[in-house]
Structure formats: C-alpha cells, structure tokens
Design an enzyme around this catalytic site. Structure first.
Site, PDB file in Angstrom:
ATOM      1  N   HIS A  29       0.614  -1.193   0.002  1.00 24.72           N
ATOM      2  CA  HIS A  29       0.103   0.108  -0.462  1.00 24.72           C
ATOM      3  C   HIS A  29       1.017   1.181  -0.171  1.00 24.72           C
ATOM      4  O   HIS A  29       1.989   1.193   0.018  1.00 24.72           O
ATOM      5  CB  HIS A  29      -0.803  -0.165   1.355  1.00 24.72           C
ATOM      6  CG  HIS A  29      -2.226  -1.255   1.299  1.00 24.72           C
ATOM      7  ND1 HIS A  29      -3.021  -0.993   2.057  1.00 24.72           N
ATOM      8  CD2 HIS A  29      -1.583  -1.351   0.220  1.00 24.72           C
ATOM      9  CE1 HIS A  29      -4.017  -2.140   2.126  1.00 24.72           C
ATOM     10  NE2 HIS A  29      -3.428  -3.495   0.738  1.00 24.72           N
TER      11      HIS A  29
ATOM     12  N   GLU B 247       1.762   3.583   1.770  1.00 27.71           N
ATOM     13  CA  GLU B 247       0.900   4.205   3.354  1.00 27.71           C
ATOM     14  C   GLU B 247       2.468   3.332   3.191  1.00 27.71           C
ATOM     15  O   GLU B 247       3.434   3.785   3.926  1.00 27.71           O
ATOM     16  CB  GLU B 247       0.017   3.440   4.236  1.00 27.71           C
ATOM     17  CG  GLU B 247      -0.956   3.997   4.323  1.00 27.71           C
ATOM     18  CD  GLU B 247      -1.902   3.617   3.147  1.00 27.71           C
ATOM     19  OE1 GLU B 247      -2.966   3.673   3.966  1.00 27.71           O
ATOM     20  OE2 GLU B 247      -1.511   2.944   2.395  1.00 27.71           O
TER      21      GLU B 247
ATOM     22  N   CYS C 214      -5.986   1.354   5.637  1.00 28.14           N
ATOM     23  CA  CYS C 214      -6.946   0.096   6.228  1.00 28.14           C
ATOM     24  C   CYS C 214      -6.059   0.086   7.078  1.00 28.14           C
ATOM     25  O   CYS C 214      -5.582   0.209   7.888  1.00 28.14           O
ATOM     26  CB  CYS C 214      -6.212  -1.215   4.837  1.00 28.14           C
ATOM     27  SG  CYS C 214      -4.192  -1.584   4.795  1.00 28.14           S
TER      28      CYS C 214
ATOM     29  N   CYS D 250      -2.649  -0.824   7.293  1.00 33.58           N
ATOM     30  CA  CYS D 250      -1.510   0.208   7.278  1.00 33.58           C
ATOM     31  C   CYS D 250      -2.072   1.350   8.411  1.00 33.58           C
ATOM     32  O   CYS D 250      -1.239   1.971   9.471  1.00 33.58           O
ATOM     33  CB  CYS D 250      -2.034   0.933   6.227  1.00 33.58           C
ATOM     34  SG  CYS D 250      -1.724  -0.096   4.382  1.00 33.58           S
TER      35      CYS D 250
END
Length: 150
Positions: A80, A82, A108, A111
């Site tokens: 992701h 992040e 999410c 993260c």
C-alpha cells in the site's frame, strides 16, 4: 505562510499526483508524509522493488464466483502507499514522529497499525476506504483523521 486548509489541499493534490505513478488498474493510491512543513517521504501502491509492476492478476470464475464471470484481484505482494512511504522513510535519516500523512484513500486496518507505530499524529485523506476499520483504529489511538475533498 499559507493557512492549514490551503496546505492540506495542496499536499492532497500532491498525493493525488503521486497516485498517478501507480501501475495498479483497480485503485491508485498516493501518500505524502509531511513534518514541520517539509515533505519527508512519499509513496504509492505497487509491487516491491525488483518485481514486475503489474499489481493485479486474473482469476477464473470458479475462484471468485461473486465477481461475475471473471475477476482481477490485487496480488498479495502489492504494498500500500502508506507502507511504501513509511519504508522509504525508514531508509532515511528522518523520523515520522509527530508528522502528518496525506492520502488519497483512508488507510486499511494494517496500514493504520503502521501509522500508529510510526508516531504519525494526523492523517488527512480525500476519500474513505471501503472498510473503515483503519479509521476506527486511528481514533482509538487518538490520531486525528480527517477527510478533505479537493
């Protein structure tokens, strides 16, 4: 010095431009981490270094019958935005403690755990992720998370 609202929108626009770098077909996400008015890291969703840039794979109907006749799903190895920004930051001399993370999509759950551990104090995003468990976890950790439309 610009006011915070103008800065927030500018950094979100930068995160959006960074999201365009992603090779993902289903969802492109960008991330900018800012501390003391300086960008200290950036990232977008994609595969780890050395992997091909293809983020999705095809699955036949029998595997994912709820999606229709065929489905493309995100590969398990995709990071992701992040995660990419935080790992890039980990290789630098900067600290994310007390920083603000700007995202094109709210984090999410996984993260959000990384955000908490990284000491980020504020998360600003342009749209909510389909599952809001990450936002709930940030709230539980007293991390300010806010949606701002650009």
């Amino acid at each position: 010095m610009p006011n915070q609202d103008k800065l927030d929108k500018t950094y979100l626009k930068m995160a959006s431009a960074w999201a365009d770098m992603s090779h993902a077909e289903r969802k492109k996400v960008g991330c900018i981490i800012v501390k003391e008015d300086q960008i200290i890291s950036d990232g977008y969703n994609g595969t780890p270094a050395g992997f091909d840039n293809k983020c999705e794979q095809f699955h036949p109907m029998e595997t994912f019958c709820n999606y229709g006749s065929n489905a493309t799903v995100t590969k398990k190895e995709v990071l992701h935005a992040e995660s990419n920004a935080l790992m890039k930051l980990a290789r630098s001399n900067n600290s994310s403690s007390g920083s603000t993370m700007y995202l094109t999509c709210s984090p999410c759950f996984d993260c959000a755990k990384l955000i908490i551990q990284a000491g980020i104090k504020r998360v600003v995003y342009t749209e909510k992720y389909r599952n809001e468990d990450g936002l709930s976890l940030l709230k539980k950790a007293n991390i300010k998370a806010e949606e701002i439309k650009i």
